[in-house]
Write a protein that holds these residues in place. Sequence first.
Motif, PDB file in Angstrom:
ATOM      1  N   THR A 105      -8.711   2.422  -3.400  1.00 32.01           N
ATOM      2  CA  THR A 105      -8.349   1.086  -2.540  1.00 32.01           C
ATOM      3  C   THR A 105      -9.116   1.462  -1.221  1.00 32.01           C
ATOM      4  OG1 THR A 105      -6.513   0.649  -3.951  1.00 32.01           O
ATOM      5  CG2 THR A 105      -6.924  -0.624  -1.737  1.00 32.01           C
ATOM      6  N   LEU A 106      -8.673   2.412  -0.751  1.00 31.35           N
ATOM      7  CA  LEU A 106      -9.107   2.482   0.776  1.00 31.35           C
ATOM      8  C   LEU A 106     -10.648   2.658   0.905  1.00 31.35           C
ATOM      9  CD1 LEU A 106      -6.711   5.318   2.072  1.00 31.35           C
ATOM     10  CD2 LEU A 106      -6.687   2.744   2.406  1.00 31.35           C
ATOM     11  N   GLN A 107     -11.462   3.049  -0.290  1.00 27.41           N
ATOM     12  CA  GLN A 107     -12.709   3.012  -0.129  1.00 27.41           C
ATOM     13  C   GLN A 107     -13.442   1.554  -0.215  1.00 27.41           C
ATOM     14  OE1 GLN A 107     -14.419   5.700  -3.008  1.00 27.41           O
ATOM     15  NE2 GLN A 107     -12.378   6.757  -3.539  1.00 27.41           N
TER      16      GLN A 107
ATOM     17  N   MET B 119       0.817  -1.283   0.008  1.00 26.14           N
ATOM     18  CA  MET B 119      -0.009  -0.060  -0.013  1.00 26.14           C
ATOM     19  C   MET B 119       0.743   1.111  -0.085  1.00 26.14           C
ATOM     20  SD  MET B 119      -3.170  -0.897  -0.066  1.00 26.14           S
ATOM     21  CE  MET B 119      -4.422   0.031   0.748  1.00 26.14           C
ATOM     22  N   ALA B 120       1.959   1.263   0.685  1.00 26.31           N
ATOM     23  CA  ALA B 120       2.839   2.631   0.768  1.00 26.31           C
ATOM     24  C   ALA B 120       3.537   2.716  -0.738  1.00 26.31           C
ATOM     25  CB  ALA B 120       3.938   2.190   1.697  1.00 26.31           C
TER      26      ALA B 120
ATOM     27  N   HIS C 211      -8.022  -2.357  -7.396  1.00 16.68           N
ATOM     28  CA  HIS C 211      -8.213  -1.454  -6.072  1.00 16.68           C
ATOM     29  C   HIS C 211      -8.725  -2.308  -4.578  1.00 16.68           C
ATOM     30  CE1 HIS C 211      -7.649   2.044  -8.442  1.00 16.68           C
ATOM     31  NE2 HIS C 211      -8.792   1.816  -9.149  1.00 16.68           N
ATOM     32  N   THR C 212      -7.830  -3.488  -4.821  1.00 13.96           N
ATOM     33  CA  THR C 212      -8.074  -4.441  -3.752  1.00 13.96           C
ATOM     34  C   THR C 212      -6.692  -4.485  -3.141  1.00 13.96           C
ATOM     35  OG1 THR C 212      -8.039  -6.204  -5.055  1.00 13.96           O
ATOM     36  CG2 THR C 212     -10.181  -5.218  -4.518  1.00 13.96           C
TER      37      THR C 212
ATOM     38  N   SER D 197     -16.013   3.000   8.066  1.00 16.48           N
ATOM     39  CA  SER D 197     -15.392   1.568   8.244  1.00 16.48           C
ATOM     40  C   SER D 197     -16.124   0.408   8.706  1.00 16.48           C
ATOM     41  CB  SER D 197     -14.294   1.780   9.282  1.00 16.48           C
ATOM     42  OG  SER D 197     -14.744   1.904  10.643  1.00 16.48           O
ATOM     43  N   THR D 198     -17.341   0.646   9.064  1.00 20.74           N
ATOM     44  CA  THR D 198     -18.322  -0.277   9.331  1.00 20.74           C
ATOM     45  C   THR D 198     -18.676  -0.934   8.084  1.00 20.74           C
ATOM     46  OG1 THR D 198     -20.339   1.143   9.236  1.00 20.74           O
ATOM     47  CG2 THR D 198     -19.364   0.726  11.336  1.00 20.74           C
ATOM     48  N   ARG D 199     -18.469  -0.613   6.927  1.00 20.11           N
ATOM     49  CA  ARG D 199     -18.625  -1.241   5.665  1.00 20.11           C
ATOM     50  C   ARG D 199     -17.843  -2.428   5.320  1.00 20.11           C
ATOM     51  NH1 ARG D 199     -19.931   4.138   1.733  1.00 20.11           N
ATOM     52  NH2 ARG D 199     -21.202   5.027   3.052  1.00 20.11           N
ATOM     53  N   GLN D 200     -16.675  -2.023   6.024  1.00 20.59           N
ATOM     54  CA  GLN D 200     -15.509  -3.057   5.727  1.00 20.59           C
ATOM     55  C   GLN D 200     -15.105  -4.087   7.082  1.00 20.59           C
ATOM     56  OE1 GLN D 200     -12.218  -0.556   5.057  1.00 20.59           O
ATOM     57  NE2 GLN D 200     -13.150   0.309   3.100  1.00 20.59           N
TER      58      GLN D 200
END
Length: 480
Positions: free
Chosen positions: A44-46, A33-34, A404-405, A216-219
């Motif tokens: 990706t963070l979405q 990721m970095a 984006h994963t 973040s609850t979606r993830q």
Amino acid sequence: MVLTPCGLMLLLGAWGLRRQDAMWRDEAVTYDMAHRGLADLWPTLQHVDVVHGLYYVLMHAWFRFYDATLGGTLGETVGLRLPSVVAMTAAAAGVALLGQRLAGRRAGLCAGVTFALIPVVQQYAQEGRSYAMVCALVVWATYALVVAAARPRRKLWCGYAALMLTACLLHEFAVLALPAHGAAVILARLPRRVLRAWALAAATVLAGLAPLAVFSTRQSAQLSWLVWPDPVQLLTFAVLAVLGAGCARIRVASRGPISLRALALPLLLLPTLFLFLLSYAEPAYVDRYVLYYVVGFALLAGAALARLLRPAGERGQTRARWRRRTMALVLVAAALLPVDVHLRSADSRVDDATAIARAVREVAEPGDGLLFLPARRRIWIAPHPREFRGLHDLALAKSPVASHTLYGTERSGNTIRARMLAARRIVVAADPDGQPVDTDDQEIAKRATLREAFEVCVSREVRGARVTVYGRRGECGGPQ
């Protein structure tokens, strides 16, 4: 008082930092990721890992500098872990200053040294994850709270809120330090204006964290791997909690409006207990999520040691008794040495992506198929993509970056089966025997096809994985 704990923590952090260049799966995620561009990182963070988003952005900026200056000399694993070493060194300094302010210089020195010697502190000082940074921010937020309680100033309360909010944005469970701080403020019986100031600062932190917490609850499916608290982690907490409670029985003169006991005991107990209770609703307990609880233990132990190790004459104790107590502490430190040595070995984490990549390179032939069981183990490629060149990922539909994963997206089970049947040999990087298996169509198709149409040519077990070459009957060839 500050330099000794800092120097010790820096020394322990630098000792064996490379860990034979081993990198476990969570560190591989950080590395991946970095090194993604910001334009790829945000989409990706979405989809995944938004709770670590700020940390990945900071590490992205760090690697931009590190790769251009020191990367070629020190290596990738050093660059990955160096921010954690620095953060934990800053935490040791904060613990020493807290101990000094609450119980005196000797207590501050002992608390800082105790903090540096705790094995779990050394463990996360050498990991490329956010937990050391979160710990340091909580320590310095706690220091700001203690100072603000003694000398209420708007700037101090703003600093406290800013430090706590940053810690929470790095990892949401830093918010569990707020109940510990609230308990300390209440137990200290501070004036109402101080209580109101803390409540306003805490509300500001919660308001700033709310958007991230809601999103973040979606993830939440990312925590599906958690089943129940690890007994070893619970035992570690239980031991420190019992020892800390014992140290709290030793009277220490208070040097401010908040006593050491009123602050350290809630910080030691409440974050872990709240996280443990939360696990009854949805499994979420991992000790590193509330790593900062060890600060409470270090403060209590440091104050107790400072009192017990007073030079002969201060308490009328004999020099022989003082020597016995000093020798006991030396023996305790020596007993921790095997643990410290193990933490710096390649086998100290759940897996080793470096060893796995090396095993794949040694058994594979150009043109072989490649499979990961389960698909999330594709992260093993991230630190060492060169070792997998020339192999065809038979299940991959879109790469992690393109999709984006974290692990990429895979084809349907039927398509994977057809592609496997067209291959002569397949290299499989899988979890070791005895691990639970995934039950989606893709994983079922992989296992069934390997069992029905292939035979094992060669198999190697490495740390946290099994690398196996499967071939059609009579087609194994290659290394045996």
